[in-house]
Design a protein around this motif. Structure first.
Motif, PDB file in Angstrom:
ATOM      1  N   PRO A  82      15.952  24.683  62.671  1.00 20.22           N
ATOM      2  CA  PRO A  82      15.927  25.581  61.205  1.00 20.22           C
ATOM      3  C   PRO A  82      14.093  25.103  61.377  1.00 20.22           C
ATOM      4  CG  PRO A  82      17.379  23.710  61.477  1.00 20.22           C
ATOM      5  CD  PRO A  82      16.990  23.518  62.638  1.00 20.22           C
ATOM      6  N   SER A  83      13.678  26.136  61.043  1.00 26.33           N
ATOM      7  CA  SER A  83      12.139  26.285  60.557  1.00 26.33           C
ATOM      8  C   SER A  83      11.396  25.984  59.298  1.00 26.33           C
ATOM      9  CB  SER A  83      11.658  26.825  60.805  1.00 26.33           C
ATOM     10  OG  SER A  83      12.433  28.376  59.975  1.00 26.33           O
ATOM     11  N   ASN A  84      10.564  25.599  58.901  1.00 25.29           N
ATOM     12  CA  ASN A  84       9.895  24.729  57.933  1.00 25.29           C
ATOM     13  C   ASN A  84      10.651  24.076  56.935  1.00 25.29           C
ATOM     14  OD1 ASN A  84       8.288  25.134  54.759  1.00 25.29           O
ATOM     15  ND2 ASN A  84       9.593  27.089  54.380  1.00 25.29           N
ATOM     16  N   VAL A  85      10.918  23.235  58.190  1.00 28.07           N
ATOM     17  CA  VAL A  85      10.986  21.622  57.348  1.00 28.07           C
ATOM     18  C   VAL A  85      10.184  21.321  56.608  1.00 28.07           C
ATOM     19  CG1 VAL A  85      12.386  19.713  57.848  1.00 28.07           C
ATOM     20  CG2 VAL A  85      13.015  21.512  59.347  1.00 28.07           C
ATOM     21  N   VAL A  96      13.639  15.005  48.713  1.00 27.42           N
ATOM     22  CA  VAL A  96      14.261  16.401  49.150  1.00 27.42           C
ATOM     23  C   VAL A  96      13.924  16.809  50.806  1.00 27.42           C
ATOM     24  CG1 VAL A  96      15.224  18.816  47.481  1.00 27.42           C
ATOM     25  CG2 VAL A  96      15.215  16.879  46.675  1.00 27.42           C
ATOM     26  N   ILE A  97      14.967  17.360  51.085  1.00 29.50           N
ATOM     27  CA  ILE A  97      14.559  17.653  52.387  1.00 29.50           C
ATOM     28  C   ILE A  97      15.214  19.183  52.655  1.00 29.50           C
ATOM     29  CG2 ILE A  97      14.998  17.638  54.918  1.00 29.50           C
ATOM     30  CD1 ILE A  97      16.106  14.463  54.452  1.00 29.50           C
ATOM     31  N   THR A  98      14.542  19.964  52.686  1.00 25.68           N
ATOM     32  CA  THR A  98      15.302  20.991  52.765  1.00 25.68           C
ATOM     33  C   THR A  98      14.456  22.213  54.168  1.00 25.68           C
ATOM     34  OG1 THR A  98      12.777  22.061  52.098  1.00 25.68           O
ATOM     35  CG2 THR A  98      14.473  21.457  50.321  1.00 25.68           C
ATOM     36  N   TRP A  99      14.997  23.603  54.700  1.00 24.71           N
ATOM     37  CA  TRP A  99      14.584  23.742  55.808  1.00 24.71           C
ATOM     38  C   TRP A  99      15.281  25.519  55.584  1.00 24.71           C
ATOM     39  CZ3 TRP A  99      18.302  20.404  55.347  1.00 24.71           C
ATOM     40  CH2 TRP A  99      19.448  20.819  55.314  1.00 24.71           C
ATOM     41  N   GLU A 100      15.016  26.381  56.751  1.00 26.64           N
ATOM     42  CA  GLU A 100      15.261  27.119  56.524  1.00 26.64           C
ATOM     43  C   GLU A 100      16.225  27.770  57.911  1.00 26.64           C
ATOM     44  OE1 GLU A 100      12.264  30.523  57.540  1.00 26.64           O
ATOM     45  OE2 GLU A 100      11.063  29.749  55.454  1.00 26.64           O
ATOM     46  N   SER A 101      17.741  27.545  57.207  1.00 27.97           N
ATOM     47  CA  SER A 101      18.281  27.983  58.427  1.00 27.97           C
ATOM     48  C   SER A 101      18.283  29.020  59.362  1.00 27.97           C
ATOM     49  CB  SER A 101      19.894  28.179  57.097  1.00 27.97           C
ATOM     50  OG  SER A 101      20.492  27.150  56.581  1.00 27.97           O
ATOM     51  N   LEU A 102      19.302  28.851  59.646  1.00 31.75           N
ATOM     52  CA  LEU A 102      19.674  29.326  61.276  1.00 31.75           C
ATOM     53  C   LEU A 102      20.176  30.641  60.428  1.00 31.75           C
ATOM     54  CD1 LEU A 102      20.085  27.145  64.967  1.00 31.75           C
ATOM     55  CD2 LEU A 102      18.060  28.181  63.977  1.00 31.75           C
ATOM     56  N   GLU A 122       8.888  10.718  58.838  1.00 28.19           N
ATOM     57  CA  GLU A 122       9.563  11.234  59.322  1.00 28.19           C
ATOM     58  C   GLU A 122      10.515  11.898  59.427  1.00 28.19           C
ATOM     59  OE1 GLU A 122       7.667   8.526  62.918  1.00 28.19           O
ATOM     60  OE2 GLU A 122       9.050   8.185  62.230  1.00 28.19           O
ATOM     61  N   ILE A 123      10.934  13.673  59.382  1.00 28.63           N
ATOM     62  CA  ILE A 123      12.215  14.093  58.976  1.00 28.63           C
ATOM     63  C   ILE A 123      12.402  14.991  59.936  1.00 28.63           C
ATOM     64  CG2 ILE A 123      13.069  15.396  57.299  1.00 28.63           C
ATOM     65  CD1 ILE A 123      11.036  14.847  55.284  1.00 28.63           C
ATOM     66  N   LYS A 124      13.835  14.752  60.523  1.00 30.63           N
ATOM     67  CA  LYS A 124      13.670  15.887  61.409  1.00 30.63           C
ATOM     68  C   LYS A 124      15.279  16.464  61.370  1.00 30.63           C
ATOM     69  CE  LYS A 124      15.230  12.699  64.968  1.00 30.63           C
ATOM     70  NZ  LYS A 124      14.735  12.332  66.578  1.00 30.63           N
ATOM     71  N   VAL A 125      15.249  18.169  61.379  1.00 28.33           N
ATOM     72  CA  VAL A 125      16.518  18.967  61.459  1.00 28.33           C
ATOM     73  C   VAL A 125      16.575  19.205  62.668  1.00 28.33           C
ATOM     74  CG1 VAL A 125      17.426  20.628  59.774  1.00 28.33           C
ATOM     75  CG2 VAL A 125      15.842  18.742  59.262  1.00 28.33           C
ATOM     76  N   GLN A 126      17.555  19.009  63.074  1.00 27.36           N
ATOM     77  CA  GLN A 126      18.284  19.353  63.981  1.00 27.36           C
ATOM     78  C   GLN A 126      19.790  20.487  64.428  1.00 27.36           C
ATOM     79  OE1 GLN A 126      19.748  16.590  67.651  1.00 27.36           O
ATOM     80  NE2 GLN A 126      18.942  17.739  69.256  1.00 27.36           N
ATOM     81  N   ALA A 127      19.300  21.386  64.999  1.00 30.55           N
ATOM     82  CA  ALA A 127      20.719  22.233  65.194  1.00 30.55           C
ATOM     83  C   ALA A 127      22.093  21.436  66.027  1.00 30.55           C
ATOM     84  CB  ALA A 127      20.385  24.425  65.168  1.00 30.55           C
TER      85      ALA A 127
END
Length: 1175
Positions: free
Chosen positions: A726-729, A740-746, A794-799
């Motif tokens: 995902p982008s824009n994390v 609040v952790i947000t992201w743009e979904s695939l 530190e934040i990361k979002v992995q698909a």
């Protein structure tokens, strides 16, 4: 140090243990299965915690529960067992725990007040309800009181007290008159939250005797009335205006506590004349947007859904033209407990592990306690598989006897939460819930989903076979879902057959067979075509189809996406539509739709109706659609598409547009893929994994786009791990204790495979801490609660999908929620640069105390006093904001010679921190402004009086005034400049020894020790010689002078008439005759022929007479012996003649000014001057 390591190690092992736990079983919502499985009780319906009942009706206390076997019910009242069998008024509904208390047949509701709790119990455990507090509603009468009339002076304030009786629930208050009409309310007259009626100021029209307060008790549907109140307003002239005074609340400050999620109501009502206007502000912050409302003419501030962030000081300001009053309400928002994670039911198999988690928050922090089957867990029967760790119960190697219902109670002083969650340990052989031999029918090249709903404990393993004795199904051409469903992404004709589902666990094995039939797709092999038809002609559209022999298609025709007109001219055949006697209204788009039970196809064509036969000219039209689409060279990430172009219809095809459909994720939606030049009929297309592609081609020429081609065959690409994350994390806290952790979904096609999820990971930066991760699906936001205020994470979002993870994502830095800064800047110093500019320095605050993103510093400064006047005025604070981590700033626009105060505050994204102590500084003197006025009065022959006002802005201590002046002559030339210095305490001056009848220009300015200010200018004139003025008056009053002037005027009038007549006739007369005729103008006879004065040359009539001849130096008038000399009409001895002896002059009495010479006055000539012009 060793102790800290031990605690960390135990926590780490606990986290590892929780992560390794087997997930609980999911029980399918199958009614037959649910009837057969044992299940602990679950409360499904109960009365509210605070239950106010109507004392006139039966009391119904609800308690419904489900379970297997069906639960039995019991009640407690006020903490002890409630034996309903001993009370004839109380019954329990059959197969239910609901109590019915019979009030209508003699019972009294007051006798049943108390706290009730329901318990539902079976062999697997016991569930309990909330504590239900039963209270009958009350609507008491008003106490009798003697109400005296209110005599009020016009303009004074007045409060009419309601004081309603205490009811349950509290009544709704309103004011009406004897005619049951609501009393009008306004900014001046309004009802307060307590029900009282407030008058900011009374007017004569407020006089009446029927102010009546009503209390409506909704629960009992009754209205109580207070005795009428009389108000008499007497007038006094004049009515005194008054500045605002707050009627409610009283004093300068008050406090209010409100609970999270409630509505906050703050009220300010003021007295005053004119009627004050109310304004609300929040000190150190803004009123929350979208949640703030103003009611009761802005006297009531309403904030809905309050949270802890709404705590603070709220100020109401009442203002009218005479002044203002204010009140500060300190609001504290507390919170009853609310769920973060409520415990959820667990269905486990013997030997499995699980957890119950109960997390709640509140203010103050709620206390978490556990109960087992309604008994505090500390005294409940021991269970070796159970371990309590604060808000978590950990179960290890459970057995069937471990089944129970656990209650989590979260409570603080403002309320409690109670949740039931059962642990149901089941040992069940596999069951298949899908009906046997169920038939599935699909269209070729589309997905087929074969169900195998199952249940068992332990959770069964599922295997699929094709045919009765076939081998187990494996491979990428099949997708096996967790719920037992077998998916064939692209079913082919050879996929038809019998499929067997086998479920097995340690307690047994079961199988079930289903049937799959794959049908040929329905196709339109002859589509309707674009037609141009002449009016009143006949047209036919064809729609020839091909379909599976076992399916029965139906054909529907539409016009412009609507039903065909109800007209006998429209004839629908088996495979065509014919329109007879075509008219203009038949113009449009006609669509053929073919439907079967499994699929649907359609094709459209446009009918254009024209008035005349087509001309022989070439017809240009859109191209026909391409056909025969073919896919070759299929690879995992690419395929080659080829096609045959349709007819270009006399306009060359410029390009082809290729579109694709994703039959898995967005069936029926076509997306742009690419486009190629019109000369190209093949293209290599890039593909994404796990997409069931179909392609179509559209041809384009200058006229427009063709209809799309028929779709190509479908091509399902293989699943793969996601290619991207995902982008824009971002990580931004919305409250001081969360992140609040947000992201743009695939997008769907970016998933690359089934089961798209996101692994959200975070850890506190610069702290030796492990990553905390959760896996979520179908969301683009996750809230981490309980974080420290404004710390970096530190934040990361992995698909990930069913095949695995996307590449390792990059880390971003976020911050938990901000809070207001804690400390003020220190060591504030001010360096005054000049009288209007200062530089302020401060020390930066420690970043830890900023508790947010440092946005800058704000300098508040205000003028306290003007040092030259020693007077104070209304303080108007000014604010300068300095962005970033600055330590100094310039303060421009200061007023010289003044005393100022300032303070500095640090600013973050949440707001401003506390102010530094006020710093006092003074500006030095500056040059003054110009004197406020300069007036020149009392002119005499040689003096003028000057008066002036001090400068509006002295900007220091005045030391003196500077006066400069110089004379101005008639040609506006300036004379010598004289300068005079005047003491600062003077306000007037008499200038002497000036020239009479002379204009002077004055320049005037003030001085301080710094220098001279801007100057003001003025002009004035001294008067003329008094003796000359007196002589002029004496001569002008003499009789001979008056007679002479009359004779001269008559002579000029006669000469003007003669000249006018002579000029018109063109006659001439010699100067000699004129001189003779001039001897005695009183008796000169006129010529008989034309009435003129002789042959005076007309050419000389236009020469102007010179005027304003000067008086002799002794300023006396000389009387000559003869009055008829030409000298009398000229310039005295200076008279001038032409070459022929003609007198140069003009016979009119007009005069012109001559420039003043010497010390003569520049004013207009006096009567004496006028006389001298003719003598």
């Amino acid at each position: 140090m060793m102790k800290e390591m031990s605690v960390s190690a135990s926590k780490a092992s606990l986290v590892l243990f929780l992560c390794q736990m087997i997930s609980a079983l999911d029980v399918p919502l199958d009614s037959k299965l649910l009837e057969e499985l044992s299940q602990p009780p679950t409360i499904t319906q109960q009365s509210p915690k605070d239950y106010i009942v109507d004392p006139r009706e039966n009391i119904v206390i609800q308690c419904e529960a489900k379970g297997k076997p069906p639960p039995s019910f019991s009640w407690t009242r006020n903490g002890t067992h409630f034996d309903i069998d001993k009370d004839a008024q109380v019954t329990m509904k059959p197969n239910s725990g609901t109590l019915v208390i019979n009030i209508m047949n003699g019972g009294k509701a007051e006798a049943y007040e108390g706290v009730y709790q329901c318990t539902a119990r079976n062999e697997r455990g016991a569930a309990i309800s909330n504590n239900i507090v039963i209270r009958p509603s009350r609507s008491p009468l008003w106490t009798k009181e003697k109400l005296e009339p209110n005599h009020v002076r016009e303009g004074d304030s007045l409060v009419l007290h309601c004081r309603p009786p205490v009811g349950l629930p509290p009544p709704i208050i309103f004011w009406m008159d004897n005619a049951f009409q609501r009393l009008p309310q306004s900014e001046r007259v309004s009802q307060g939250l307590n029900g009282d009626l407030y008058f900011s100021n009374v007017q004569p029209e407020d006089t009446r005797e029927d102010y009546i307060c009503y209390a409506r008790f909704n629960h009992t549907q009754t209205i109580q009335q207070k005795q009428p109140i009389s108000v008499k307003v007497f007038s006094t002239k004049p009515v005194t205006e008054r500045q605002p005074v707050l009627l409610t609340p009283t004093g300068s400050t008050s406090t209010k506590v409100e609970l999270r999620g409630n509505v906050l109501l703050l009220e300010c009502i003021a007295a005053g004349l004119p009627t004050p206007v109310i304004r609300w502000i929040k000190e150190g912050g803004e009123l929350p947007a979208n949640r703030t409302f103003f009611e009761n003419f802005k006297k009531t501030l309403k904030i809905i859904d309050v949270s802890e962030a709404d705590s603070g000081n709220y100020k109401c300001i009442a203002r009218n033209i005479l002044g203002s009053a204010h009140h500060v309400i300190s609001v504290t928002v507390k919170a009853a407990p609310y769920w973060i994670t409520a415990p959820r039911n667990l269905v486990l198999s013997p030997g499995e592990d699980g957890t119950l988690i109960c997390r709640a928050n509140g203010n103050p922090k709620p206390n978490i306690s556990w109960l087992a089957n309604g008994v505090p867990i500390a005294i409940a029967p021991e269970d070796p598989s159970r371990k309590v760790d604060g808000d978590t119960i950990i179960f290890s190697h459970v057995q069937e006897r471990s089944s129970a219902v656990y209650q989590c109670n979260a409570s603080n002083e403002y309320g409690y939460l109670l949740a039931n969650a059962f642990v149901n340990v089941l040992a069940e052989p596999p069951r298949i819930l899908t009906p046997a031999n169920k038939l599935y029918q699909v269209i070729a090249d589309s997905p087929a989903l074969l169900d195998c709903a199952y249940f068992g404990s332990p959770k069964p393993e599922i295997e699929w076979f094709k045919g009765v004795k076939g081998s187990i199904l494996r491979g990428n051409e099949y997708v096996f879902h967790d719920n037992g469903t077998l998916e064939i992404p692209v079913a082919q004709k050879d996929s038809t057959g019998t499929y067997t589902c086998v479920a097995r666990n340690a307690l047994g094995k079961i199988q079930n067979e289903v049937q799959l039939e794959v049908k040929d797709p329905t196709m339109i092999i002859k589509q309707p075509e674009y037609k141009v038809i002449q009016r009143y002609g006949q047209v036919s559209f064809e729609c020839i189809i091909k379909h599976d022999s076992t399916l029965s298609p139906t054909i529907i025709w539409l016009k412009d996406n609507d039903e065909l007109p109800d007209d006998e001219r429209f004839l629908v055949g088996k495979d065509n539509l014919t329109i007879m006697n075509v008219t203009d209204k038949d113009d449009g788009t006609y669509t053929c739709i073919v439907n079967t039970t499994l699929d649907s196809v359609s094709a459209s064509a446009v009918l254009t109706v024209v008035a005349a036969p087509p001309t022989p000219a070439i017809i240009y039209a859109r191209p026909n659609p391409p056909f025969d689409l073919e896919l070759t060279g299929q690879l995992e990430r690419s395929v080659e598409l080829s096609w045959i172009p349709g007819d270009e219809n006399n306009s060359p095809i410029t390009n082809f547009v290729i579109e694709y459909e994703d039959g898995l994720h967005e069936p029926g939606v076509w997306h742009y893929q690419t486009e190629v030049p019109g000369t190209q009929t093949t293209v290599q297309l890039k593909l994404s994994p796990y997409v069931n592609y179909s392609f179509r081609v559209i041809a384009v020429n200058e006229i427009g786009r063709s209809q799309p081609s028929e779709p190509s065959e479908q091509y399902l690409t293989k699943s793969a791990n996601p290619d991207e994350n995902p982008s824009n994390v971002q990580g931004i806290g919305s409250e001081p204790d969360n992140l609040v952790i947000t992201w743009e979904s695939l997008k769907g096609f970016q998933s690359n495979g089934p089961g798209l999820q996101y692994k959200v990971s975070w850890r506190q930066k610069d702290v030796d801490d492990e990553w905390t991760s959760v896996i979520v699906a179908n969301v683009s936001k996750y809230i981490v609660s309980g974080t420290p205020t404004f710390v970096p994470y530190e934040i990361k979002v992995q698909a990930l999908n069913d095949l695995g993870y996307a590449p390792e994502p990059s880390e971003v830095i976020g911050h938990s929620g901000e809070d207001l800064p804690m400390v003020a800047p220190g060591n504030v110093q001010v360096h005054v640069i000049n009288s209007t500019l200062a530089k302020v320095h401060w020390d930066t605050v420690p970043l830890k105390t900023v508790r947010g993103h440092l946005q800058g510093y704000k300098v508040y400064y205000w003028k306290v006093q003007n040092l030259s006047r020693r007077s104070r005025r209304h303080v108007e604070k000014k604010i300068l904001t300095f962005r970033g981590n600055k330590t100094f700033g310039m303060l421009p626009g200061l007023e010289p010679y003044s005393s100022y105060k300032l303070n500095v505050r640090v600013v973050n994204g949440k707001g401003e921190g506390p102010a530094s102590p006020d710093k006092v500084f003074k500006t030095p003197e500056g040059v003054p402004s110009s004197p406020s006025f300069l007036r020149i009065t009392n002119p005499t022959l040689d003096s003028l009086t000057l008066e002036w006002g001090s400068p509006t802005h002295p900007n220091g201590v005045l030391t003196s005034y500077i006066l400069k002046f110089q004379p101005i002559n008639n040609t506006h030339e300036l004379g010598p400049l004289v300068e005079i210095r005047i003491p600062a305490n003077e306000s007037s001056l008499i200038l002497k020894n000036l020239n009479y009848s002379t204009r002077y220009k004055f320049y005037f300015n003030a001085q301080t020790s710094v220098g001279s200010g801007s100057q003001i200018t003025e002009e004035a004139i001294t008067i003329m010689d008094e003796a000359m003025a007196s002589r002029q008056v004496d001569i002008a009053t003499q009789g001979w002078f008056i007679g002479l002037m009359c004779a001269v005027a008559l002579l000029i009038l006669i000469l003007l008439i003669v000249c006018f007549i002579r000029r018109n006739k063109g006659g001439k007369y010699p100067v000699k005759e004129k001189e003779d005729a001039h001897a005695d103008p009183e008796i000169q006879p006129m010529k008989e022929d034309d009435g003129t004065f002789g042959e005076y040359s007309d050419a000389e009539d236009h020469k102007p007479l010179k005027k304003g001849s000067r008086t002799p130096s002794d300023r006396t008038v000389k009387k000559e012996d003869s009055d008829d000399s030409l000298v009398d009409y000229g310039e005295g001895v200076n008279g001038q003649f032409n070459e022929d002896g003609s007198f140069i002059g003009q016979y009119s009495g007009k005069k012109e000014k001559e420039p003043a010479e010497g010390n003569e006055s520049s004013e207009a000539p006096s009567p004496v001057n006028a006389m001298n012009s003719f003598v």
